[in-house]
Design a protein around this motif. Structure first.
Motif, mmCIF file in Angstrom:
data_model
loop_
_atom_site.group_PDB
_atom_site.id
_atom_site.type_symbol
_atom_site.label_atom_id
_atom_site.label_comp_id
_atom_site.label_asym_id
_atom_site.label_seq_id
_atom_site.Cartn_x
_atom_site.Cartn_y
_atom_site.Cartn_z
ATOM 1 N N LEU A 193 0.817 -1.208 0.000
ATOM 2 C CA LEU A 193 0.000 0.000 0.000
ATOM 3 C C LEU A 193 0.855 1.265 0.000
ATOM 4 C CD1 LEU A 193 -2.898 -0.950 2.445
ATOM 5 C CD2 LEU A 193 -2.853 -1.076 -0.053
ATOM 6 N N LEU A 194 1.953 1.239 0.737
ATOM 7 C CA LEU A 194 2.821 2.410 0.777
ATOM 8 C C LEU A 194 3.444 2.674 -0.591
ATOM 9 C CD1 LEU A 194 3.990 4.619 2.583
ATOM 10 C CD2 LEU A 194 5.891 3.088 3.123
ATOM 11 N N LEU A 195 3.884 1.614 -1.266
ATOM 12 C CA LEU A 195 4.475 1.785 -2.592
ATOM 13 C C LEU A 195 3.439 2.272 -3.599
ATOM 14 C CD1 LEU A 195 6.841 -1.319 -2.820
ATOM 15 C CD2 LEU A 195 7.371 1.007 -2.078
ATOM 16 N N LEU A 196 2.207 1.796 -3.487
ATOM 17 C CA LEU A 196 1.140 2.279 -4.368
ATOM 18 C C LEU A 196 0.883 3.769 -4.165
ATOM 19 C CD1 LEU A 196 -1.434 -0.668 -4.190
ATOM 20 C CD2 LEU A 196 -0.212 0.119 -6.227
ATOM 21 N N ALA A 197 1.059 4.244 -2.934
ATOM 22 C CA ALA A 197 0.885 5.672 -2.668
ATOM 23 C C ALA A 197 1.978 6.499 -3.335
ATOM 24 C CB ALA A 197 0.859 5.931 -1.163
ATOM 25 N N HIS A 198 3.154 5.904 -3.487
ATOM 26 C CA HIS A 198 4.257 6.614 -4.135
ATOM 27 C C HIS A 198 4.121 6.605 -5.655
ATOM 28 C CE1 HIS A 198 7.055 7.623 -0.830
ATOM 29 N NE2 HIS A 198 6.461 6.624 -0.220
ATOM 30 N N SER A 199 3.838 5.445 -6.230
ATOM 31 C CA SER A 199 3.702 5.364 -7.682
ATOM 32 C C SER A 199 3.028 4.051 -8.053
ATOM 33 C CB SER A 199 5.058 5.468 -8.379
ATOM 34 O OG SER A 199 4.929 5.227 -9.776
ATOM 35 N N GLN A 200 1.801 4.131 -8.538
ATOM 36 C CA GLN A 200 1.103 2.920 -8.954
ATOM 37 C C GLN A 200 1.793 2.284 -10.163
ATOM 38 O OE1 GLN A 200 -3.266 3.158 -9.008
ATOM 39 N NE2 GLN A 200 -3.076 5.221 -8.149
ATOM 40 N N GLU A 201 2.233 3.116 -11.078
ATOM 41 C CA GLU A 201 2.899 2.602 -12.280
ATOM 42 C C GLU A 201 4.186 1.856 -11.929
ATOM 43 O OE1 GLU A 201 5.018 4.266 -16.404
ATOM 44 O OE2 GLU A 201 4.038 5.663 -15.013
ATOM 45 N N LYS A 202 5.026 2.465 -11.098
ATOM 46 C CA LYS A 202 6.297 1.838 -10.733
ATOM 47 C C LYS A 202 6.078 0.590 -9.881
ATOM 48 C CE LYS A 202 8.888 4.819 -12.830
ATOM 49 N NZ LYS A 202 9.678 4.404 -14.038
ATOM 50 N N TYR A 203 5.030 0.596 -9.059
ATOM 51 C CA TYR A 203 4.740 -0.590 -8.265
ATOM 52 C C TYR A 203 4.383 -1.766 -9.176
ATOM 53 C CZ TYR A 203 2.492 -3.927 -5.206
ATOM 54 O OH TYR A 203 2.149 -5.093 -4.563
ATOM 55 N N ARG A 204 3.582 -1.503 -10.196
ATOM 56 C CA ARG A 204 3.205 -2.581 -11.118
ATOM 57 C C ARG A 204 4.403 -3.069 -11.927
ATOM 58 N NH1 ARG A 204 -1.380 1.017 -11.564
ATOM 59 N NH2 ARG A 204 -3.119 0.126 -10.378
ATOM 60 N N GLU A 205 5.348 -2.186 -12.198
ATOM 61 C CA GLU A 205 6.569 -2.614 -12.875
ATOM 62 C C GLU A 205 7.430 -3.479 -11.963
ATOM 63 O OE1 GLU A 205 8.613 0.852 -14.197
ATOM 64 O OE2 GLU A 205 7.055 1.446 -15.637
ATOM 65 N N LEU A 206 7.388 -3.189 -10.660
ATOM 66 C CA LEU A 206 8.194 -3.934 -9.702
ATOM 67 C C LEU A 206 7.650 -5.345 -9.468
ATOM 68 C CD1 LEU A 206 10.625 -3.791 -7.769
ATOM 69 C CD2 LEU A 206 9.100 -2.810 -6.041
ATOM 70 N N GLY A 207 6.339 -5.522 -9.633
ATOM 71 C CA GLY A 207 5.705 -6.802 -9.372
ATOM 72 C C GLY A 207 6.322 -7.981 -10.111
ATOM 73 N N MET A 231 14.134 1.860 -3.605
ATOM 74 C CA MET A 231 14.464 3.242 -3.286
ATOM 75 C C MET A 231 14.158 4.178 -4.448
ATOM 76 S SD MET A 231 15.498 3.599 -0.142
ATOM 77 C CE MET A 231 14.110 2.525 0.246
ATOM 78 N N ALA A 232 14.322 3.703 -5.675
ATOM 79 C CA ALA A 232 13.969 4.529 -6.835
ATOM 80 C C ALA A 232 12.468 4.794 -6.858
ATOM 81 C CB ALA A 232 14.415 3.838 -8.126
ATOM 82 N N LEU A 233 11.675 3.768 -6.558
ATOM 83 C CA LEU A 233 10.222 3.938 -6.519
ATOM 84 C C LEU A 233 9.818 4.925 -5.423
ATOM 85 C CD1 LEU A 233 7.646 0.987 -6.615
ATOM 86 C CD2 LEU A 233 7.249 3.087 -5.352
ATOM 87 N N MET A 234 10.406 4.756 -4.243
ATOM 88 C CA MET A 234 10.024 5.608 -3.120
ATOM 89 C C MET A 234 10.555 7.036 -3.235
ATOM 90 S SD MET A 234 10.081 3.086 0.220
ATOM 91 C CE MET A 234 9.215 4.335 1.208
ATOM 92 N N SER A 235 11.463 7.257 -4.168
ATOM 93 C CA SER A 235 11.951 8.625 -4.374
ATOM 94 C C SER A 235 10.876 9.510 -5.002
ATOM 95 C CB SER A 235 13.212 8.630 -5.246
ATOM 96 O OG SER A 235 12.909 8.247 -6.574
ATOM 97 N N HIS A 236 9.832 8.883 -5.573
ATOM 98 C CA HIS A 236 8.679 9.632 -6.084
ATOM 99 C C HIS A 236 7.792 9.993 -4.888
ATOM 100 C CE1 HIS A 236 9.382 8.631 -10.363
ATOM 101 N NE2 HIS A 236 9.830 7.483 -9.886
ATOM 102 N N PRO A 237 7.659 11.256 -4.548
ATOM 103 C CA PRO A 237 6.812 11.615 -3.401
ATOM 104 C C PRO A 237 5.388 11.114 -3.579
ATOM 105 C CG PRO A 237 8.162 13.491 -4.073
ATOM 106 C CD PRO A 237 8.318 12.445 -5.136
#
Length: 318
Positions: A193-207, A231-237
C-alpha cells in the motif's frame, strides 16, 4: 524496526563550526526532531582533507579539461581537487551501513544539486554542479536517500526522505538477520500500500521482478537489485491522488462490517482529503480505528499505516 537509524550528515548541520567562515548551519529538524530516532554520523569533507576553519572559500571551477575542479576562490585559486577526490573515494566505501544522508546545500564538496560552477574563460557561473564528495557518494551507493538541508523545510520532501530512510533501515536489518526468499516476499507485501501511494505505475513494474525471485541463483544479487528499485520507486513523493486510491482500496475491506452511515462518513472524509480540506491523518486515523475494531491480518501488517515514528508528525499537514 529497531535501533536508531544510521544517517550521514554534513557536520555543519549538527552545529559544528566547520564552515569556511568558522560558522555552522545547524538544522533544527535534524538536531531536535530526528535525533531521538536517528544515529547521526557527521562528516565535513573539507576538514577531513586537512583544511582549517575558518579558511578561504572553495568553489567548483570548470577548467580547460572540461572537468570540475575544487579551488580556493582567492589567493591564487589553489586546486585541492585531487585531495578531495582521493579522500572521498576511500571514505564512501565505509558508509554502506548508512540509510540516508543529509547534505549542506550549495557546498562545493557536499551540495546535492544546483551548486554554482565558475567558468573562468567566459566569466560565467551557473548553478549546475554537484559537490565532489556527494558525487562519489551517489556513485558508490545510488540507492541511498539523499536530501539537502534547505529542501527539508518542504513538508512533502521531508516526509518522503524520512519514509525512505525508515524503509531502507528495515530492509537492511532484514538482510543482516539472514536473507530468505520468504522474508523478502513478506517485506514486499508489507510495503504494497505504501508503494502504491508513491507510484502505482512503478509498483506494477516492480511486481514481475519480485515474482522472478526463484529464478535468481544469488539471493544477495536479487536483494541488491530489489533495494535499488525500491528506493527509486520511493523517491517519487506520494501524491494526493495515489493516497486517495489507497484509502478507497482500504475502505473496501470494511464494507461488510460498517453500517451505511459509517461507510458514508468514511467516504466523505476520504473525498475531503482528496479535495485538500482534510489532512491525510484524518482518514488514516479512522481507518486505524476500524482496523482495531475489526482486525484484518493483511491490513494490520501494512507499513502504510505507520511508515515512520508518529512523533515526527509528518502527516499532519498533508
Amino acid at each position: 524496526m529497531s535501533e536508531k537509524i544510521p544517517v550521514g550528515i554534513s557536520a555543519c548541520l549538527l552545529g559544528d563550526n566547520v564552515r569556511f567562515d568558522g560558522s555552522h548551519q545547524r538544522l533544527t529538524f535534524a538536531t531536535e526532531q530526528l535525533m531521538p530516532f536517528v544515529r547521526f554520523e557527521s562528516i565535513c569533507p573539507e576538514i577531513a582533507i586537512g583544511l582549517p576553519a575558518p579558511r578561504p572559500a572553495l568553489r567548483l571551477v570548470k577548467q580547460q579539461d572540461d572537468e570540475l575542479h575544487l579551488c580556493f576562490s582567492k589567493d591564487g585559486g589553489e586546486n585541492v581537487t585531487q585531495a578531495m577526490r582521493s579522500w572521498s573515494a576511500e571514505r564512501v566505501k565505509s558508509l554502506h551501513h548508512l540509510c540516508g544522508y543529509i547534505l549542506c546545500a550549495k557546498s562545493p564538496s557536499c551540495g546535492m544539486e544546483r551548486v554554482r560552477v565558475y567558468e573562468p574563460e567566459t566569466h560565467h557561473n551557473r548553478k549546475t554542479g554537484t559537490g565532489i564528495f556527494t558525487g562519489f557518494l551517489r556513485k558508490e551507493m545510488p540507492w541511498l536517500p539523499l536530501e539537502e538541508n534547505g529542501r527539508l523545510h518542504d513538508a512533502t520532501l521531508r516526509e518522503n526522505f524520512v519514509g525512505r530512510i525508515c524503509a531502507l533501515h528495515e530492509f537492511n536489518q532484514m538482510w543482516q538477520a539472514g536473507l530468505t526468499r520468504s522474508c523478502l516476499l513478506a517485506f514486499h507485501r508489507r510495503y504494497k500500500l505504501l508503494l502504491l501511494a508513491h507510484s502505482q505505475e512503478k509498483y506494477r513494474e516492480l511486481g514481475p521482478f519480485v515474482a522472478s525471485v526463484n529464478r535468481w541463483d544469488s539471493l544477495d544479487a536479487f536483494a541488491f537489485e530489489y533495494r535499488q528499485r525500491l528506493m527509486a520507486l520511493m523517491s517519487h513523493p506520494a501524491s494526493r491522488r495515489n493516497h486517495t486510491n489507497v484509502l478507497m482500496h482500504v475502505q473496501g475491506y470494511f464494507r461488510r462490517q460498517l453500517s451505511s452511515p459509517q461507510r458514508q462518513e468514511l467516504a466523505t472524509l476520504i473525498d475531503r482529503y482528496r479535495q485538500g480540506t482534510q489532512p491525510l491523518l484524518a482518514p488514516i486515523t479512522i481507518l486505524k480505528h476500524y482496523l482495531a475494531e475489526y482486525p484484518h491480518a493483511w491490513l494490520a501488517q501494512q507499513r502504510y499505516f505507520d511508515p515512520y515514528p508518529e512523533a515526527l508528525c509528518l502527516r499532519y499537514g498533508q
